[in-house]
Design a protein around this motif. Structure first.
Motif, short mmCIF file in Angstrom:
data_model
loop_
_atom_site.label_atom_id
_atom_site.label_comp_id
_atom_site.label_asym_id
_atom_site.label_seq_id
_atom_site.Cartn_x
_atom_site.Cartn_y
_atom_site.Cartn_z
N VAL A 13 -6.57 -9.88 -10.48
CA VAL A 13 -7.50 -10.82 -9.09
C VAL A 13 -7.47 -9.46 -8.21
O VAL A 13 -5.86 -9.55 -7.34
CB VAL A 13 -7.68 -11.98 -8.79
N ASN A 14 -7.65 -9.05 -7.21
CA ASN A 14 -7.44 -7.86 -6.67
C ASN A 14 -7.66 -7.35 -5.45
O ASN A 14 -8.71 -6.51 -5.31
CB ASN A 14 -7.30 -6.37 -7.25
N MET A 30 -13.42 -4.52 -4.56
CA MET A 30 -12.71 -3.97 -2.82
C MET A 30 -11.70 -4.18 -2.38
O MET A 30 -11.13 -5.33 -1.63
CB MET A 30 -13.84 -3.93 -1.77
N ASN A 31 -9.89 -3.81 -2.77
CA ASN A 31 -8.93 -4.11 -2.72
C ASN A 31 -8.34 -3.48 -0.80
O ASN A 31 -8.39 -2.75 -0.83
CB ASN A 31 -8.02 -3.19 -3.32
N ILE A 81 -9.30 3.25 -12.77
CA ILE A 81 -9.62 3.81 -11.68
C ILE A 81 -9.88 3.77 -10.43
O ILE A 81 -10.40 2.88 -10.24
CB ILE A 81 -10.41 4.93 -12.13
N THR A 82 -9.39 4.63 -8.79
CA THR A 82 -9.61 4.11 -7.59
C THR A 82 -11.27 4.70 -7.82
O THR A 82 -11.43 6.64 -8.01
CB THR A 82 -9.07 4.39 -6.99
N PHE A 97 -13.08 2.45 3.13
CA PHE A 97 -13.79 1.76 4.33
C PHE A 97 -13.42 1.04 5.28
O PHE A 97 -11.60 0.60 4.46
CB PHE A 97 -14.96 0.51 3.54
N ASN A 98 -13.01 1.02 6.21
CA ASN A 98 -12.95 0.20 7.27
C ASN A 98 -13.26 -1.29 6.38
O ASN A 98 -14.11 -1.41 5.86
CB ASN A 98 -14.19 -0.12 8.36
N PRO A 99 -11.79 -2.40 6.33
CA PRO A 99 -11.76 -3.71 5.88
C PRO A 99 -13.40 -4.36 7.01
O PRO A 99 -13.73 -3.93 7.37
CB PRO A 99 -10.64 -3.75 6.26
#
Length: 232
Positions: A8-9, A28-29, A49-50, A55-57
């Motif tokens: 959960v991230n 989307m962390n 993997i990222t 992105f803007n939060p």
């Protein structure tokens, strides 16, 4: 039924699975894309993997966050593709197609911007296959979003469509413009970029087209607004 110790991230996005039973948990962390691979039958992730873009939060002015879709490879159980569209630092609409290889723990991506001039060039390049078809209208670049994302054997197709809500004193409707097909190979090389003259007007709901790839052929089911009616 087995229990998975899920990570959960951040904000959950999707859980695509391939034909071998591997699943990919996507988050989307904050501003970052994170993907965890769960091999078939295992309760813990074996790789992470990222994505190649931040992105803007999510905020009051951007409640839904970026538009992003994931699809598994049809032939390689370790490959996961993603397509996302967003505003870049120059405030231009930008499409990114990314590839994550969980077997090699590598990633790659390509980007393409869509400005007003880009859309005009694509409109001019359109050649109608029938005299009944008029010149296409792609709308405006800031209205572009991913309408569909499909993956076949050594091909990835990201379709983009501009939509807008039209309001009048008598009510409003949703208007959809023509569709841009961005066709890539597994090396993320853009092979061609046809335009499909789909248009629609409706009172609401999802009227995006449906795409299917089979034996190297792309089949499209879409709408054509003509004479006050939407035809398939």
């Amino acid at each position: 039924i087995s229990t998975t110790n899920a990570v959960v991230n951040g904000r959950y996005v999707d859980l695509p699975c391939n034909n071998t039973g591997n699943s990919f948990l996507t988050w989307m962390n904050g501003p970052n894309i994170e993907v965890y691979k769960y091999p078939a039958g295992q309760a813990a992730p074996t790789a992470r993997i990222t994505g190649d873009v931040s992105f803007n939060p999510i905020s009051e002015s951007n409640p839904d966050g970026p538009s992003i879709q994931f699809e598994c490879s049809k032939t390689n159980p370790d490959l996961l593709f993603y397509a996302t569209i967003y505003r870049n630092q120059d405030h231009e609409t930008e499409l990114m197609l990314g590839k994550m290889d969980f077997g090699r723990n590598t990633k790659s991506s390509v980007t393409q911007t869509f400005t007003k001039d880009d859309l005009k060039a694509l409109e001019k390049s359109f050649t109608p296959i029938s005299k009944k078809l008029k010149d296409v209208d792609l709308g405006f670049s800031k209205g572009l979003d991913i309408s569909d994302f499909v993956v076949g054997d050594n091909v990835e197709v990201v379709s983009l469509q501009c939509t807008e809500t039209v309001s009048t004193t008598n009510g409003g409707w949703l208007k959809g413009y023509a569709v841009i097909y961005n066709v890539f190979d597994n090396n993320l090389k853009l092979k061609f970029q046809p335009v499909f003259p789909e248009t629609y007007k409706c009172g609401g709901g999802d009227h995006s087209q449906s795409n299917h790839i089979d034996k190297g052929n792309l089949y499209v089911l879409g709408h054509m607004h003509k004479g006050g009616f939407d035809n398939v």
